[in-house]
Structure formats: structure tokens, C-alpha cells
Write a protein that holds these residues in place. Sequence first.
Motif: not given
Length: 247
Positions: A101-111
Amino acid sequence: MRIKIRKRAQITIPGEIMQALLLKEGDELELTIKNRVICLTLVSETETKQRQKVSASKRESRVKSGMMPVPLVFLCFGGFSVYCHGVTMGVASKKAKELLALLLLQNGKPLSKKVIAELLWPNKMPQKSMACFYKTNQYLKNIPGFNEVLPLINSGGALSLDMSRIYSDINEFSQLLRQAPTIENRRRMLLLYQGRLFQNETFEWLSSQEAYFDMEYLEAAEWLIREYKSHNLIQEAQKYISLIFEE
């Protein structure tokens, strides 16, 4: 008792009323208007579950009936469902779902992996939270189907999703939001919004994101209503007014 209408048309229910009606956080209220009187009715748990079942059914049929151009599909409004090649993919680990869920909200941006660990395990020491992160990351890689698609991208101290292999309703909603408003794209936004973001999930960091998408959904609906009224399409406008009240 008087209640003041504040900016963005939000209404706060006073604590005395909450106590008198035994309302608690998470309860759903249905709003109706009768003869210029606003009525709030507590929605029973049975009704809520029934709506969720209908919503889930709509989401599933939407995925299975269409030829999706990507192997992984994430539907995040009104629940959290993951499909791999049109088949439901179970993610039993709550923390693995939260990581996705957290990564999906980044829409491909590295976290940053450290940031992820802090968000998912806020009460653990840094070393332990990082250990939990790596364990959860490995869990995702071991899920049958998911490991074949390999959408996770490790880049140094960060993690991201390969969005070229993924469809998510969050991403489509956000893309439409960035476009100049038209009847077509605002209607599509409302269609995508099948319920609150990651509904029924209890991620600690979720509330601000949830509120953001709630507000964008309402603003899209309000824009449509104004647009239809400006063209004297009252029946269409009324349909979206009713939709807002149903929510």
C-alpha cells in the motif's frame, strides 16, 4: 444546539450528541434531506457489510471481464484487492499488504527503506524495524505469481514498484486528477472511487492519505454537479448529488 458550517462544507458532530447516540469512531451515518431538513441515520453493521460485498463484487468483475495489459492489478478504493493475471492473489501478512500500500501511493518513486521501516514498525528500535522490513520484503518475493512478475525494484537504500507491470486505481485516479477537468474524466474518477482508500485496513499512517482522496472525490463530484447545472442538465446533476449523499 447550533452547528457552524466551516470551510469545505465540513460538519463536526458535537461530543454531546456522539455520547447521547452512543456513536463511536468508524460508525457510518447516512445523510438524507427531507423538506430542507438534514437527517442523519446510523447505518447498521449488516448494511455496511452488504455494501462492501457489492462493491467488492463490482471491483472483481471489472478486473476479470477486461483484458488487462499488465500482469498485476491493485484495486485500493473500497478495500484492498490484488490480482495476478486476473486471479485473486492472497497476501496473508498484514505488514506485507501495508508495504504494498505504501509503495503504491509512491507511484513508482523510490522510498527509503529506513522510512518504510519507521512507518511500518514505529515502536521498534531501528535495527529491529529494518530486520522486520527485510523479512516482509522477502515474504512478498516468495508469494507464488508475485515472484514471477517481480515488480519490486531495489535501488540502493530505497524500494519502489515497477509501475510498467502494474495497474492501480490510485494511479489512474491521480492521473485523471492532474488533467484539466472534463465531464468524462471526472465521471471516470467517481467510477474509480468505490469506497475509501484501503477501506477496512488499519494502517497507522493512512488517515491523511484517506482524507486527501476523500476530498478529491467530493470536489470531482461537486465540479460535475456545477457543470451539469450550467448546461441545465438537472437530472444528471441530481444523480451526482444523490451519489454524494449515499456516501
